[in-house]
Design a protein around this motif. Structure first.
Motif, short mmCIF file in Angstrom:
data_model
loop_
_atom_site.label_atom_id
_atom_site.label_comp_id
_atom_site.label_asym_id
_atom_site.label_seq_id
_atom_site.Cartn_x
_atom_site.Cartn_y
_atom_site.Cartn_z
N PRO A 337 0.83 -1.22 0.00
CA PRO A 337 0.00 0.00 0.00
C PRO A 337 0.86 1.27 0.00
O PRO A 337 1.87 1.34 0.69
CB PRO A 337 -0.79 -0.12 1.32
N GLY A 338 0.47 2.24 -0.80
CA GLY A 338 1.13 3.54 -0.78
C GLY A 338 2.39 3.63 -1.60
O GLY A 338 3.09 4.65 -1.55
N ILE A 339 2.73 2.57 -2.37
CA ILE A 339 3.96 2.58 -3.17
C ILE A 339 3.61 2.32 -4.62
O ILE A 339 2.84 1.41 -4.94
CB ILE A 339 4.96 1.51 -2.69
N LYS A 340 4.15 3.14 -5.51
CA LYS A 340 3.94 2.92 -6.94
C LYS A 340 5.17 3.41 -7.69
O LYS A 340 5.98 4.17 -7.16
CB LYS A 340 2.70 3.65 -7.43
N TRP A 341 5.31 2.96 -8.94
CA TRP A 341 6.41 3.42 -9.76
C TRP A 341 6.25 4.91 -10.04
O TRP A 341 5.15 5.39 -10.30
CB TRP A 341 6.49 2.65 -11.08
N ASN A 342 7.37 5.62 -10.00
CA ASN A 342 7.33 7.06 -10.25
C ASN A 342 7.59 7.41 -11.71
O ASN A 342 7.32 8.53 -12.14
CB ASN A 342 8.37 7.76 -9.37
N ASP A 343 8.13 6.44 -12.48
CA ASP A 343 8.44 6.71 -13.88
C ASP A 343 8.30 5.42 -14.67
O ASP A 343 8.35 4.32 -14.11
CB ASP A 343 9.86 7.27 -14.02
N SER A 344 8.16 5.57 -15.97
CA SER A 344 7.94 4.41 -16.83
C SER A 344 9.15 3.49 -16.88
O SER A 344 9.03 2.29 -17.15
CB SER A 344 7.58 4.86 -18.25
N GLY A 345 10.34 4.04 -16.64
CA GLY A 345 11.55 3.23 -16.65
C GLY A 345 11.78 2.45 -15.38
O GLY A 345 12.75 1.70 -15.27
N ARG A 346 10.89 2.63 -14.41
CA ARG A 346 10.98 1.92 -13.13
C ARG A 346 12.32 2.14 -12.43
O ARG A 346 12.89 1.22 -11.84
CB ARG A 346 10.72 0.43 -13.32
N GLY A 347 12.79 3.39 -12.50
CA GLY A 347 14.04 3.72 -11.82
C GLY A 347 13.84 4.34 -10.46
O GLY A 347 14.79 4.51 -9.70
N SER A 348 12.57 4.70 -10.13
CA SER A 348 12.30 5.29 -8.83
C SER A 348 10.89 4.94 -8.39
O SER A 348 10.01 4.63 -9.22
CB SER A 348 12.49 6.81 -8.88
N LEU A 349 10.68 4.99 -7.08
CA LEU A 349 9.37 4.71 -6.50
C LEU A 349 8.82 5.95 -5.83
O LEU A 349 9.58 6.76 -5.27
CB LEU A 349 9.47 3.59 -5.46
N LYS A 350 7.52 6.10 -5.87
CA LYS A 350 6.84 7.18 -5.15
C LYS A 350 6.10 6.57 -3.97
O LYS A 350 5.29 5.65 -4.13
CB LYS A 350 5.86 7.89 -6.09
N VAL A 351 6.43 7.07 -2.78
CA VAL A 351 5.91 6.46 -1.55
C VAL A 351 5.11 7.50 -0.78
O VAL A 351 5.59 8.61 -0.52
CB VAL A 351 7.06 5.93 -0.67
N ASN A 352 3.90 7.14 -0.39
CA ASN A 352 3.04 8.02 0.39
C ASN A 352 3.61 8.18 1.80
O ASN A 352 3.87 7.20 2.49
CB ASN A 352 1.63 7.42 0.45
N LEU A 353 3.80 9.44 2.21
CA LEU A 353 4.41 9.70 3.52
C LEU A 353 3.58 9.17 4.67
O LEU A 353 4.13 8.79 5.72
CB LEU A 353 4.63 11.21 3.69
N LYS A 354 2.26 9.14 4.53
CA LYS A 354 1.41 8.66 5.62
C LYS A 354 1.63 7.17 5.87
O LYS A 354 1.44 6.68 6.97
CB LYS A 354 -0.05 8.91 5.28
N ILE A 355 2.04 6.48 4.80
CA ILE A 355 2.22 5.03 4.92
C ILE A 355 3.69 4.67 5.10
O ILE A 355 4.03 3.65 5.71
CB ILE A 355 1.65 4.34 3.66
N ALA A 356 4.60 5.53 4.60
CA ALA A 356 6.03 5.21 4.59
C ALA A 356 6.58 4.93 5.98
O ALA A 356 7.52 4.16 6.14
CB ALA A 356 6.80 6.36 3.95
N ARG A 357 6.00 5.57 6.99
CA ARG A 357 6.54 5.38 8.35
C ARG A 357 6.39 3.94 8.83
O ARG A 357 7.04 3.54 9.80
CB ARG A 357 5.85 6.34 9.32
N PHE A 358 5.52 3.17 8.18
CA PHE A 358 5.34 1.78 8.58
C PHE A 358 6.35 0.84 7.92
O PHE A 358 6.40 -0.35 8.25
CB PHE A 358 3.91 1.31 8.25
N TYR A 359 7.13 1.35 6.97
CA TYR A 359 8.10 0.52 6.26
C TYR A 359 9.50 0.82 6.77
O TYR A 359 9.89 1.98 6.91
CB TYR A 359 8.04 0.78 4.75
#
Length: 399
Positions: A337-359
């Motif tokens: 939950p809260g994580i998705k690819w940030n670009d089509s090349g799959r070189g970075s991830l976009k992580v929701n700050l509300k959820i990131a603290r649990f990882y």
């Protein structure tokens, strides 16, 4: 007795190209940089010393060896920088911004960046892969010689050839180093800190590192370099047999208006207990928040970091990390939950700050994700493995 100090190079050239030698056979192209910080002269002196000797060895040389002088105006004044830190400008965004300026608007280090950048691009276009980038530095405190790398497997595997400690993860705390920029292009890129400013052993260690690099890249045959073993042993002895991997876990940052004074006697890799008072910042005592190992304590006026704290990385963690990266286990992260690819090349991830603290941060590190960019709602974490040009190095003996 205090160690002998180095003198300012007798010639600091306006032409920043220290040397460019090409062998008779195909081979790697190796870039050596010295003096990116103007008070760190050892790298410039070391490159000059090696090129003097290398001139007579072109018959055994494969590929190309290039020496580049960094911040020439700052070298003249023996200062880290004059307007702004040259080794904090190397991002695509910054470079585009600087290129868009009129020449009359450019600061000193901005002009230096453009000169170095244009030289690198012109040389890259004229040379053959594989490409290696080595940036030579020194520190203001006493230290073992060590390597810093962005955490990609090609960097790890190449760095392991040198008998010195290896530091991972500093890219999470520093924005804009030259080597991070080159590493984002997928090239093997190492920083080598050869010792303390001004002392002659820093030059000797840098010279040794350059020769080892020439052999480890295949530019020179090991069996025809009689001084390979002495240089290897020199670095091994200077590092006191320490070739451990470390991870940067904390940075004590300084603002422009801070007045920080490090207490005397501290040095890199020194173990410090929680509560150890290291110095004062704006007349307030600064103490270590936890028991750890000290890294690059600041004993100079210019600098944006008072010190770092590092910790050893167990070998089993490095091995697990290697396996997970090779099978691209990070593909599974987007199922969380809260994580998705940030670009089509799959070189970075976009992580929701509300959820990131649990990882756990260590989970992302295992899979090669560092270098966070934070906005109000998300963090962007980049993976060096996705950018690494593994095919370029696949036939290298160390790969």
């Amino acid at each position: 007795m205090p160690e002998e100090t180095i003198t300012v190079p007798t010639i600091i050239r306006s032409n920043r190209l220290i040397g460019h030698l090409k062998g008779q056979d195909k081979g790697p192209t190796i870039f050596f940089f010295g003096g990116i910080h103007g008070n760190e002269k050892a790298g410039v002196v070391a490159i000059e010393k090696v090129f003097e000797q290398l001139q007579s060895m072109t018959e055994t040389l494969s590929g190309s060896v290039i020496g580049i002088q960094g911040n020439t105006p700052a070298l003249f004044q023996n200062k880290r920088f004059l307007d702004t830190d040259l080794n904090r400008l190397w991002t695509t965004k910054n470079i585009d911004r600087i290129k868009s300026k009129q020449e009359s608007e450019l600061g000193i280090e901005e002009k230096e960046l453009l000169g170095i950048h244009d030289l690198i691009i012109s040389l890259l276009n004229a040379q053959s892969p594989p490409f290696y980038f080595i940036d030579l530095h020194t520190t203001s405190s006493k230290t073992l010689p060590f390597v810093t790398i962005n955490d990609a497997l090609i960097n790890r595997n190449f760095a392991k050839l040198f008998p010195v400690p290896i530091i991972l993860g500093i890219e999470e705390f520093l924005e804009g180093p030259l080597l991070s920029y080159m590493n984002e292009k997928g090239y093997v890129s190492l920083g080598f800190e050869s010792g303390q400013h001004e002392v002659i052993s820093a030059v000797d260690n840098a010279v040794a590192f350059i020769w080892l690099t020439l052999v480890n890249t295949g530019a020179l045959p090991k069996n025809e370099i009689p001084f390979f073993k002495p240089h290897f042993e020199q670095l091994e002895n200077a590092a006191k047999g320490n070739s451990t991997f470390y991870e940067v876990e904390q940075r004590f940052a300084l603002s422009k208006n801070d007045e920080f004074i490090m207490y005397p006697g501290f040095e890199s890799f020194q173990k410090v207990k929680k509560g150890t008072i290291l110095g004062v910042n704006n007349d307030i005592k600064v103490e270590t928040p936890k028991s750890s190992q000290l890294f690059m304590p600041l004993y100079q006026k210019q600098g944006a970091e008072a010190f770092f704290l590092i910790r050893e990385i167990p070998k089993w963690i490095l091995k697990i990390s290697e396996v997970l990266r090779k099978i691209k286990a990070d593909n599974l992260l987007v199922a969380l939950p809260g994580i998705k690819w940030n670009d089509s090349g799959r070189g970075s991830l976009k992580v929701n700050l509300k959820i990131a603290r649990f990882y756990a941060k260590s989970l992302f590190h295992l899979l090669g994700y560092r270098n966070r960019t934070i906005d109000s709602t998300h963090i962007i974490i980049q993976n060096r493995e996705r950018n690494a040009r593994n095919d370029m190095y696949r036939n290298e003996p160390w790969f």
